[in-house]
Scaffold this active site. Structure first.
Site, mmCIF file in Angstrom:
data_model
loop_
_atom_site.group_PDB
_atom_site.id
_atom_site.type_symbol
_atom_site.label_atom_id
_atom_site.label_comp_id
_atom_site.label_asym_id
_atom_site.label_seq_id
_atom_site.Cartn_x
_atom_site.Cartn_y
_atom_site.Cartn_z
ATOM 1 N N CYS A 118 0.795 -1.218 0.000
ATOM 2 C CA CYS A 118 0.000 0.000 0.000
ATOM 3 C C CYS A 118 0.831 1.273 0.000
ATOM 4 O O CYS A 118 0.319 2.351 -0.313
ATOM 5 C CB CYS A 118 -0.940 -0.014 1.197
ATOM 6 N N HIS A 266 -3.519 6.814 0.690
ATOM 7 C CA HIS A 266 -3.883 5.468 0.243
ATOM 8 C C HIS A 266 -5.336 5.211 0.586
ATOM 9 O O HIS A 266 -5.774 5.430 1.724
ATOM 10 C CB HIS A 266 -2.976 4.442 0.928
ATOM 11 N N ASN A 296 -10.204 -0.979 -2.682
ATOM 12 C CA ASN A 296 -8.812 -0.769 -2.274
ATOM 13 C C ASN A 296 -7.930 -1.540 -3.247
ATOM 14 O O ASN A 296 -7.855 -2.763 -3.199
ATOM 15 C CB ASN A 296 -8.625 -1.264 -0.836
#
Length: 339
Positions: A118, A266, A296
């Protein structure tokens, strides 16, 4: 070739596979989760899912081809390819070599994979910036691409509600046009590795035929052949590391919080981002969220959000954008982009 004191993100595009997983489908599979409950918790209505015959290299090539088309670029323009992925096509060769071949890049162009999650977008542009600053290259094609859906067990309602597949491509160049990359802050705490992990499948722990399932503290079922995420520990890590990351990044770039026009973090999930925004005291109008229709997508969330912010006119000339990535590893990174 002489070195450059700056490097800029001068182009950005992304690709989403056509397959999808909607909240309605999740609610049907897990009746205890209503459509509204899923949306309220994670802020995602649809996740894009790669087809069975669609792999990380395919997503990466599609994102790069879109970048080339949108910005009138050619393979010969690229001096170096960096591909960030944790779901490579093979153990070896590197997926970057496969993508290099399919894009018909010059044989004089380097190509390398980096395994990062991430925070991968920040790590990648930091490496690209360093190559340009050293004077080794002028144009770096940096691609983030993941097919995390292949790591998710069908009975894992928590992770299936969060993660989607995608790829994004950016051109990091010595051209002063675009978003100039500021000083970068990076960090690592490998002590948290066990809290977000696919334990089996590599060399230390090969995949097993045992399908015994365990239940985590949130009632999600998993086994070691699939992704495990300790949501509580990840949340605690994020709340501890991200506010400090924002502060340190601003100080490194000689800026104050009020100097930033837009924050792009993020895109983990809505609940976490809302909590962070309030904790750091970022005005809602300066905080960009864009995950509802993609999920995501790990290292691709920041460039996807950046592209959408550009298309929506949120990023204009004389705009300072603070970007921050954080997660698996643990690892984190941040910088300021000056458009």
């Amino acid at each position: 070739m002489s070195g450059n004191s700056f490097a800029s993100i001068s182009a950005v595009s992304y690709y989403l596979p056509s397959g999808s997983l909607t909240n309605e489908q999740l609610s049907k599979a897990f009746p205890e989760w209503s459509v509204d409950k899923i949306m309220q918790k994670v802020g995602i209505s649809t996740r894009r899912i790669a087809a069975k015959d669609e792999f990380t290299s395919d997503l990466a090539v599609a994102a790069a081809q879109r970048l080339f088309e949108e910005y009138n670029l050619r393979g010969d323009d690229i001096d170096y390819l960096i591909l960030c992925t944790q779901s490579p096509d093979y153990f070896l060769p590197t997926t970057a070599c496969l993508v290099h071949d399919r894009l018909k890049l010059s044989s004089a162009a380097g190509a390398i994979d980096i395994n990062q999650g991430c925070s991968g977008f920040i790590y990648g542009i930091s490496l690209a910036r360093g190559l340009i600053a050293a004077g080794d290259v002028k144009n770096v094609l940096f691609i983030t691409a993941e097919t995390y859906s292949r790591f998710l067990h069908p009975d894992d309602k928590g992770n299936r509600s969060i993660f989607g597949d995608a790829a994004a491509a950016v051109l990091v160049s010595a051209d002063p046009a675009g978003g100039k990359i500021g000083r970068v802050i990076l960090g690592t705490d490998g002590g948290g590795a066990k809290n977000l992990i696919v334990k089996n499948g590599a060399v230390r722990f090969p995949k097993t035929d045992v399908q015994t399932m365990r239940e985590d503290e949130d009632g999600n079922l998993f086994n070691d052949n699939y992704l495990y995420m300790n949501g509580t520990e990840i949340f605690n890590f994020t709340l501890e590391s991200v506010p400090a990351l924002v502060k340190d990044t601003l100080e490194r770039n000689l800026l104050h919080q009020e100097d930033i026009d837009l924050y792009i973090f993020h895109q983990a999930n809505k609940f976490m981002l809302d909590y962070l925004r309030k904790k750091i005291r970022i005005p809602q109008e300066n905080f960009f969220m864009s995950m509802e229709h993609s999920g995501n997508t790990v290292s691709s969330t920041i460039p996807i959000a950046m592209k959408r912010a550009l298309l929506e006119g949120k990023i204009k000339k004389v705009t300072k954008v603070q970007v921050a990535g954080f997660g698996v590893g643990y690892s984190w990174g941040g910088t300021v982009l000056q458009f």
